[in-house]
Scaffold this active site. Structure first.
Site, short mmCIF file in Angstrom:
data_model
loop_
_atom_site.label_atom_id
_atom_site.label_comp_id
_atom_site.label_asym_id
_atom_site.label_seq_id
_atom_site.Cartn_x
_atom_site.Cartn_y
_atom_site.Cartn_z
CB SER A 137 -0.90 0.01 1.24
OG SER A 137 -1.53 1.27 1.40
CE1 TYR A 150 -4.41 -1.82 5.01
CE2 TYR A 150 -3.51 0.31 4.37
CZ TYR A 150 -4.04 -0.91 4.02
OH TYR A 150 -4.16 -1.25 2.70
#
Length: 253
Positions: A137, A150
């Site tokens: 990501s 995250y």
């Protein structure tokens, strides 16, 4: 048929980016094995692939359970391609990330990727090669507000990619990662509805506009990059991360 007769595993292949990758790989000739906890979603993807003449099989399992993942991979046999896509998100900074939240995200995003690597890499080494693609990501590359755990998890996925790529060069195993910005999936819609009730349209627009290109990516766009990196067209590429982000990392100034 860029993946003709290849055997591919896609974790989290029942929805979102994983669904698009599974369908694209099957269209290009791969036999796709979907590892997903959601039986209904996974079965729907397998059915959609079969209707178009492709080959796919669902294995209902949690990637966080190493024993189960090992058993599934053993049953599959040869594996030419592994896509580590399964993941979950969390909103919050370090102060409002509970130990339970931390462990849950770590178990799926980090340990889940490790479990699949642990099961598949020995097979690829013995059979003389293979391709691994990890879905990281942009949160692993830049600071994003309220994405503490995250971001941590995707940073680990990025680091695993580099490590595996380096360690298995001599075994003809290529390993790369993709770092998407925001992608419009049902997960995003549910995420917005859960965390910003009553402000869904406003938040969707804000998130879309945070990409300089002015929109979120579509899952099929991520799948096309995944196809390239897992095909022989990318035979000279390993140990790299590819932001697919509408300019988010380099043009947000």
């Amino acid at each position: 048929m860029k993946l003709k007769d290849k055997i591919a595993i896609v974790t989290g292949g029942g929805s979102g980016i994983g669904k698009a990758i599974s369908q694209t790989f099957a269209e290009e000739g791969a036999f796709v094995h979907i590892l997903d906890l959601n039986e209904k979603a996974g079965a729907n993807v397998v059915e959609s692939i079969s209707r178009k003449g492709g080959k796919a099989q669902l294995h209902v399992c949690s990637v966080a359970n190493q024993k189960v993942v090992m058993n599934v991979v053993d049953r599959i046999g040869r594996v030419d391609i592994l896509v580590n896509n399964a993941g979950i998100a969390h909103v919050g900074n370090v102060e409002n990330c509970s130990e339970e939240d931390f462990n849950k995200v770590f178990e799926v995003n980090v340990k889940g990727a490790y479990n699949a690597l642990y099961a598949v890499v020995p097979k690829m080494r013995i059979q003389g090669g293979g391709v691994i693609l990890n879905i990281a990501s942009i949160a692993a590359l830049v600071g994003i507000s309220d994405r503490f755990v995250y971001s941590m998890s995707k940073g680990a996925v990025h680091a695993m990619t580099m490590s595996v790529a380096r360690d298995y060069l001599k075994y003809n195993i290529r390993c790369n990662s993709i770092s998407p910005a925001r992608v419009h999936t049902p997960f995003v819609d549910g995420f917005i509805a859960k965390n910003y009730p009553g402000k869904e349209e406003e938040m969707f627009e804000r998130l879309a506009q945070s990409q300089p290109i002015g929109r979120m990516a579509q899952p099929e766009e991520i799948a096309k990059l995944a196809l390239f990196l897992c095909s022989d067209d990318a035979a000279f590429i390993t140990g790299n991360d590819y932001p697919i982000d509408g300019g988010f990392v380099k043009l947000n100034n």
